[in-house]
Design an enzyme around this catalytic site. Structure first.
Site, mmCIF file in Angstrom:
data_model
loop_
_atom_site.group_PDB
_atom_site.id
_atom_site.type_symbol
_atom_site.label_atom_id
_atom_site.label_comp_id
_atom_site.label_asym_id
_atom_site.label_seq_id
_atom_site.Cartn_x
_atom_site.Cartn_y
_atom_site.Cartn_z
ATOM 1 N N HIS A 116 -3.179 -5.665 8.206
ATOM 2 C CA HIS A 116 -3.558 -4.721 7.162
ATOM 3 C C HIS A 116 -4.647 -5.334 6.282
ATOM 4 O O HIS A 116 -4.561 -6.500 5.908
ATOM 5 C CB HIS A 116 -2.331 -4.404 6.299
ATOM 6 C CG HIS A 116 -2.640 -3.543 5.112
ATOM 7 N ND1 HIS A 116 -2.734 -2.169 5.202
ATOM 8 C CD2 HIS A 116 -2.880 -3.855 3.817
ATOM 9 C CE1 HIS A 116 -3.020 -1.677 4.003
ATOM 10 N NE2 HIS A 116 -3.119 -2.672 3.147
ATOM 11 N N SER B 44 3.692 -1.182 -3.064
ATOM 12 C CA SER B 44 3.011 -0.055 -2.430
ATOM 13 C C SER B 44 2.569 -0.443 -1.006
ATOM 14 O O SER B 44 2.817 0.269 -0.038
ATOM 15 C CB SER B 44 1.811 0.345 -3.294
ATOM 16 O OG SER B 44 0.918 1.143 -2.597
ATOM 17 N N ASP C 32 5.248 6.615 -2.392
ATOM 18 C CA ASP C 32 4.038 5.856 -2.725
ATOM 19 C C ASP C 32 2.914 6.810 -3.132
ATOM 20 O O ASP C 32 2.172 6.552 -4.076
ATOM 21 C CB ASP C 32 3.600 5.001 -1.532
ATOM 22 C CG ASP C 32 2.336 4.223 -1.857
ATOM 23 O OD1 ASP C 32 2.373 3.428 -2.802
ATOM 24 O OD2 ASP C 32 1.301 4.444 -1.198
ATOM 25 N N ARG D 100 -0.147 6.397 -11.061
ATOM 26 C CA ARG D 100 -0.743 5.112 -11.482
ATOM 27 C C ARG D 100 -2.234 5.276 -11.723
ATOM 28 O O ARG D 100 -2.808 4.702 -12.653
ATOM 29 C CB ARG D 100 -0.502 4.047 -10.406
ATOM 30 C CG ARG D 100 0.928 3.533 -10.368
ATOM 31 C CD ARG D 100 1.184 2.735 -9.110
ATOM 32 N NE ARG D 100 0.297 1.602 -8.984
ATOM 33 C CZ ARG D 100 -0.002 0.998 -7.816
ATOM 34 N NH1 ARG D 100 0.537 1.410 -6.694
ATOM 35 N NH2 ARG D 100 -0.816 -0.027 -7.791
ATOM 36 N N LYS E 294 4.815 0.424 2.937
ATOM 37 C CA LYS E 294 4.194 1.110 4.074
ATOM 38 C C LYS E 294 4.202 0.217 5.316
ATOM 39 O O LYS E 294 4.358 0.693 6.435
ATOM 40 C CB LYS E 294 2.777 1.548 3.699
ATOM 41 C CG LYS E 294 2.792 2.716 2.707
ATOM 42 C CD LYS E 294 1.417 3.073 2.176
ATOM 43 C CE LYS E 294 0.943 2.103 1.144
ATOM 44 N NZ LYS E 294 -0.287 2.410 0.450
#
Ligand code: URA
Length: 434
Positions: free
Chosen positions: A82, A183, A161, A168, A187
């Site tokens: 990621h 967050s 999220d 946010r 995921k």
């Protein structure tokens, strides 16, 4: 239990229990807790942080708010890599075929670009006919055949999220390290993998502007991994200049293919080799990271990684022959060359500006609903430490609609700082945290 008592507890810096966090988040998800109360809780978290227990519980409750995807039927060592997002970040396009050729599999959700940063989905979608798997069965079938299992984000995965992030975004609480860590990790944990490798970008073009905060984020994400017995490894990589030379969509596909032919830019190579070596080490195939080089060189030199990319494109509805015929990609109608007005050494590139210069000609989205033009983009010719003469080419802008091209050109010129004194080249990998 009352939500207001839990907000006060967080405000006063006391630790919330597992039951309290789960109550708070489920009240919010079910619509029983209004946005103003959650905003207050988020701000209290921004100032008071989360303990390790709170962070783990928060992340797991987020993860469990929606679907999770298992890949028991993909018979490979599974890597979920990621990136926190950057400019010219095409690592997944190069890395996934390399891992596949090394006998591993990539299973991950990919995102679309927003603002100055690009997204893997958009890059692949510049290939005519290409579409990401819509169902798990299709994803598993492609992952088993090619070793590459990429899927677009769905609203059903970690719906909490999405709801929290939107809040946010308008309450000044995006830059909270525990909120970012939960967050991202919620995921990641929703998708089965054997190792999670996080590429945390650091610098002007990244979400994390400095190394100190990036390191703190990395450590909190590793902490969450430890809490659930999951291997998490992090690289901090440089985003104080674009990664590689191409920014856009079709042009980033070309640069990725060139890299798989052994002709890629050095910084992209450094990031890809480091992450692939971390995967090999996590799998137990090598003892030390430098031992990965020989294995990765081999799948590049024998073209097996390139072949994997071609197979993945064909399986996903595109024409795999494009690895040898870039005319199969969309082409822009016009090219504007940008020349330097100064001479000296490149000392700084405002990377976010370069990302925005690409965005305004259509390569990216200013808002989620904007339509992008896959053919357009920017190629830069100079990176930090390079020497440049007055009148020498610094960039090319590939465009279709000329409306913003002059602005884009000026943004590129202003993004570059050129000094008289010699400047060192930048390292692509700033730190590896295992
Ligand atoms: N990326 C995410 O997925 N979440 C954040 O909060 C920040 C960056």
């Amino acid at each position: 239990m009352r939500v207001v008592d839990l907000i006060e507890k967080k405000r006063d810096g006391k630790e919330l229990s597992k039951e309290e966090i789960s109550f708070l988040l489920s009240e919010y998800l079910n619509g029983n807790m209004p946005d103003y109360q959650m905003s207050s809780f988020l701000m209290a978290t921004y100032f008071n942080d989360m303990t390790a227990n709170e962070l783990l519980e928060f992340t797991m409750t987020m993860k469990n708010s929606g679907d999770t995807i298992s890949f028991d039927d993909v018979r490979r060592f599974l890597v979920d890599k990621h990136s926190t997002g950057g400019v010219g970040d095409k690592v997944t396009i190069v890395l996934a075929p390399i891992l596949a050729a090394l006998g591993m599999g990539t299973t991950k959700l990919s995102g679309k670009g927003l603002g100055h940063t690009g997204g893997t989905i958009d890059k692949f979608e510049s290939i005519k006919g290409f579409s990401f798997s819509n169902t798990r069965d299709e994803l598993v079938s492609i992952a088993n055949k090619t070793g590459i299992g990429l899927m677009g984000y769905s609203d059903r995965i970690v719906p909490l999220d999405k709801k929290l992030y939107s809040l946010r975004d308008v309450t000044g609480t995006v830059p909270s390290i525990p909120l970012i860590a939960s967050s991202i990790m919620s995921k990641k944990l929703a998708i089965q993998s054997d190792v999670i490798i996080l590429d945390v970008k650091v610098g002007d073009g990244a979400f994390m502007k400095d190394k100190e905060h990036a390191k703190e984020l990395a450590e909190r994400m590793i902490e969450i991994g430890k809490g659930v017995g999951k291997k998490v490894k992090v690289v901090l990589s440089n985003m104080d200049e674009p990664l590689g030379y191409s920014i856009g969509n079709a042009n980033e596909i070309i640069e990725s293919i060139e890299m798989l032919k052994g002709k890629g830019p050095e910084d992209l190579k450094e990031v890809v080799y480091t992450i692939a070596s971390l995967a090999l080490k996590a799998k137990g195939e090598i003892e030390e990271l430098p031992d990965g080089k020989e294995k990765i060189d081999k799948v590049i030199n024998d073209r097996s990684a390139l072949q994997k990319l071609s197979e993945f494109i064909s399986e996903s509805g595109g024409d795999g022959n494009l690895i040898n015929n870039y005319n199969l990609l969309p082409q822009s109608k016009s090219v504007l060359e940008v020349f330097s007005k100064k001479e000296g050494y490149i000392s700084k590139i405002k990377t976010e500006e370069i990302g925005k210069a690409a965005m305004i000609i259509g390569a990216g989205r200013a808002t989620k609903d904007d339509i992008i033009d896959h053919a357009v983009g920017i190629k830069i010719f100079k990176k930090v430490g390079d020497k440049i003469s007055t009148g020498e080419k610094i960039a090319e802008i590939y465009y279709n609609d000329g409306k913003n091209v002059e602005t884009s050109k000026n943004m590129i010129l202003q993004a570059y700082t050129i000094k008289n004194d010699k400047v060192n080249k930048q390292k692509a990998i700033l730190e590896i945290i295992e």
